[in-house]
Design a protein around this motif. Structure first.
Motif, PDB file in Angstrom:
ATOM      1  N   ALA A  21      46.662  35.134  42.637  1.00  0.00           N
ATOM      2  CA  ALA A  21      46.856  33.966  41.776  1.00  0.00           C
ATOM      3  C   ALA A  21      45.542  33.524  41.126  1.00  0.00           C
ATOM      4  N   TRP A  22      44.452  33.486  41.906  1.00  0.00           N
ATOM      5  CA  TRP A  22      43.137  33.137  41.334  1.00  0.00           C
ATOM      6  C   TRP A  22      42.725  34.152  40.276  1.00  0.00           C
ATOM      7  N   ALA A  23      42.915  35.431  40.571  1.00  0.00           N
ATOM      8  CA  ALA A  23      42.508  36.478  39.625  1.00  0.00           C
ATOM      9  C   ALA A  23      43.275  36.361  38.312  1.00  0.00           C
ATOM     10  N   LYS A  24      44.554  36.073  38.402  1.00  0.00           N
ATOM     11  CA  LYS A  24      45.357  35.917  37.184  1.00  0.00           C
ATOM     12  C   LYS A  24      44.939  34.664  36.422  1.00  0.00           C
ATOM     13  N   HIS A  25      44.570  33.621  37.144  1.00  0.00           N
ATOM     14  CA  HIS A  25      44.182  32.352  36.529  1.00  0.00           C
ATOM     15  C   HIS A  25      42.779  32.409  35.916  1.00  0.00           C
ATOM     16  N   LEU A  26      41.832  32.983  36.662  1.00  0.00           N
ATOM     17  CA  LEU A  26      40.423  32.971  36.240  1.00  0.00           C
ATOM     18  C   LEU A  26      39.996  34.216  35.461  1.00  0.00           C
ATOM     19  N   GLY A  27      40.678  35.333  35.703  1.00  0.00           N
ATOM     20  CA  GLY A  27      40.188  36.591  35.143  1.00  0.00           C
ATOM     21  C   GLY A  27      41.139  37.301  34.212  1.00  0.00           C
ATOM     22  N   LYS A  28      42.041  36.558  33.608  1.00  0.00           N
ATOM     23  CA  LYS A  28      43.069  37.213  32.773  1.00  0.00           C
ATOM     24  C   LYS A  28      42.485  38.019  31.627  1.00  0.00           C
ATOM     25  N   ASP A  29      41.240  37.734  31.242  1.00  0.00           N
ATOM     26  CA  ASP A  29      40.613  38.496  30.157  1.00  0.00           C
ATOM     27  C   ASP A  29      40.054  39.837  30.620  1.00  0.00           C
ATOM     28  N   VAL A  30      39.786  39.999  31.929  1.00  0.00           N
ATOM     29  CA  VAL A  30      39.197  41.250  32.423  1.00  0.00           C
ATOM     30  C   VAL A  30      39.998  41.929  33.536  1.00  0.00           C
ATOM     31  N   LEU A  31      40.985  41.219  34.111  1.00  0.00           N
ATOM     32  CA  LEU A  31      41.722  41.754  35.253  1.00  0.00           C
ATOM     33  C   LEU A  31      43.223  41.823  35.014  1.00  0.00           C
ATOM     34  N   GLU A  32      43.815  42.859  35.570  1.00  0.00           N
ATOM     35  CA  GLU A  32      45.259  42.976  35.723  1.00  0.00           C
ATOM     36  C   GLU A  32      45.449  42.946  37.235  1.00  0.00           C
ATOM     37  N   LYS A 118      38.474  31.682  45.908  1.00  0.00           N
ATOM     38  CA  LYS A 118      38.112  31.375  44.518  1.00  0.00           C
ATOM     39  C   LYS A 118      36.691  31.862  44.219  1.00  0.00           C
ATOM     40  N   GLU A 119      35.750  31.551  45.115  1.00  0.00           N
ATOM     41  CA  GLU A 119      34.354  31.985  44.932  1.00  0.00           C
ATOM     42  C   GLU A 119      34.257  33.499  44.863  1.00  0.00           C
ATOM     43  N   LYS A 120      34.983  34.184  45.740  1.00  0.00           N
ATOM     44  CA  LYS A 120      34.929  35.648  45.765  1.00  0.00           C
ATOM     45  C   LYS A 120      35.533  36.250  44.498  1.00  0.00           C
ATOM     46  N   VAL A 121      36.620  35.659  44.009  1.00  0.00           N
ATOM     47  CA  VAL A 121      37.232  36.141  42.768  1.00  0.00           C
ATOM     48  C   VAL A 121      36.285  35.889  41.597  1.00  0.00           C
ATOM     49  N   GLU A 122      35.655  34.723  41.557  1.00  0.00           N
ATOM     50  CA  GLU A 122      34.688  34.429  40.490  1.00  0.00           C
ATOM     51  C   GLU A 122      33.541  35.434  40.509  1.00  0.00           C
ATOM     52  N   ASN A 123      33.059  35.763  41.700  1.00  0.00           N
ATOM     53  CA  ASN A 123      31.984  36.740  41.845  1.00  0.00           C
ATOM     54  C   ASN A 123      32.437  38.128  41.384  1.00  0.00           C
ATOM     55  N   LEU A 124      33.648  38.502  41.742  1.00  0.00           N
ATOM     56  CA  LEU A 124      34.208  39.790  41.320  1.00  0.00           C
ATOM     57  C   LEU A 124      34.279  39.857  39.793  1.00  0.00           C
ATOM     58  N   ILE A 125      34.777  38.810  39.170  1.00  0.00           N
ATOM     59  CA  ILE A 125      34.892  38.756  37.710  1.00  0.00           C
ATOM     60  C   ILE A 125      33.509  38.881  37.075  1.00  0.00           C
ATOM     61  N   GLU A 126      32.539  38.179  37.618  1.00  0.00           N
ATOM     62  CA  GLU A 126      31.162  38.224  37.093  1.00  0.00           C
ATOM     63  C   GLU A 126      30.595  39.643  37.174  1.00  0.00           C
ATOM     64  N   ARG A 127      30.820  40.307  38.313  1.00  0.00           N
ATOM     65  CA  ARG A 127      30.323  41.680  38.465  1.00  0.00           C
ATOM     66  C   ARG A 127      30.995  42.631  37.482  1.00  0.00           C
ATOM     67  N   ILE A 128      32.266  42.410  37.223  1.00  0.00           N
ATOM     68  CA  ILE A 128      32.971  43.257  36.247  1.00  0.00           C
ATOM     69  C   ILE A 128      32.402  43.014  34.854  1.00  0.00           C
ATOM     70  N   LYS A 129      32.224  41.746  34.486  1.00  0.00           N
ATOM     71  CA  LYS A 129      31.689  41.422  33.162  1.00  0.00           C
ATOM     72  C   LYS A 129      30.279  41.951  32.961  1.00  0.00           C
ATOM     73  N   ASN A 130      29.504  42.006  34.056  1.00  0.00           N
ATOM     74  CA  ASN A 130      28.129  42.533  33.994  1.00  0.00           C
ATOM     75  C   ASN A 130      28.061  44.029  34.212  1.00  0.00           C
ATOM     76  N   LYS A 131      29.224  44.684  34.235  1.00  0.00           N
ATOM     77  CA  LYS A 131      29.349  46.138  34.395  1.00  0.00           C
ATOM     78  C   LYS A 131      28.730  46.653  35.701  1.00  0.00           C
ATOM     79  N   LYS A 132      28.778  45.822  36.751  1.00  0.00           N
ATOM     80  CA  LYS A 132      28.287  46.246  38.062  1.00  0.00           C
ATOM     81  C   LYS A 132      29.409  46.918  38.857  1.00  0.00           C
ATOM     82  N   ILE A 133      30.627  46.750  38.388  1.00  0.00           N
ATOM     83  CA  ILE A 133      31.793  47.435  38.971  1.00  0.00           C
ATOM     84  C   ILE A 133      32.505  48.126  37.827  1.00  0.00           C
TER      85      ILE A 133
END
Length: 133
Positions: A21-32, A118-133
Motif C-alpha cells: 500500500a505504501w509503495a503504491k501510494h508513494l512510488g506510483k511513478d517508479v514502482l509496480e 513507510k521509511e523503508k519504502v521511501e528509502n527504496l524509492i530513493e535508491r531506485i530514483k538514484n539508480k542504486k537498484i
C-alpha cells in the motif's frame, strides 16, 4: 520503466500488505507493487487496515494473496523478516527488511510497524530514483 517490486511474507496479512500500500501510494511513478504470502490466510489483519486508514490509505479491499498471484518475474523482492524461505522467485535484486510482526499486539505496535515500513519504502524509492537498484 517502472520496477516490479514484490513484498513477501508468510501470510500476506499485515507487513507485506502495508508495504504494498505504501509503495503504491508513494512510488506510483517508479514502482509496480505487489505483495504475497507463502501460506493461505483468511484476511488482512483489521488493525493493519485501521492504521493505514489513519494516514489516508484505504486497504479495505486488500486480501491475502499467494506467490502464484503475482508476476513470475519481478525486479525487486523484499521479504519482511518472517524467517520464511521463499521458493525461487526470479528477480534482479532482493533484500530482507527484518521486521517484527505486530500481529497479536497493540494498535501502537501496528502504528510503529506502519511508520517503519513507510521509511523503508521511501528509502527504496530513493535508491531506485538514484539508480542504486
Amino acid at each position: 520503466m517502472k520496477k516490479k517490486v514484490a513484498f513477501v511474507c508468510v501470510h500476506n496479512s499485515c507487513r507485506s500488505q502495508m508495504a504494498e500500500a505504501w509503495a503504491k501510494h508513494l512510488g506510483k511513478d517508479v514502482l509496480e507493487a505487489y505483495s504475497a504470502g507463502t501460506s493461505k490466510y483468511p484476511e488482512v489483519k483489521p488493525k493493519a487496515v485501521q492504521v493505514m486508514e489513519e494516514v489516508g490509505i484505504d486497504m479495505s479491499k486488500h486480501y491475502p494473496k499467494l506467490l502464484s498471484d503475482i508476476p513470475e518475474k519481478i525486479d525487486i523482492l523484499i521479504t519482511m523478516g518472517c524467517g520464511v524461505i521463499c521458493p525461487y522467485i526470479p528477480c534482479d535484486y532482493s533484500e530482507d527488511w527484518g521486521l517484527e510482526d505486530p500481529s497479536g499486539g497493540s494498535i501502537e505496535e501496528f502504528r510503529k510497524t506502519r511508520d517503519i515500513i513507510k521509511e523503508k519504502v521511501e528509502n527504496l524509492i530513493e535508491r531506485i530514483k538514484n539508480k542504486k537498484i
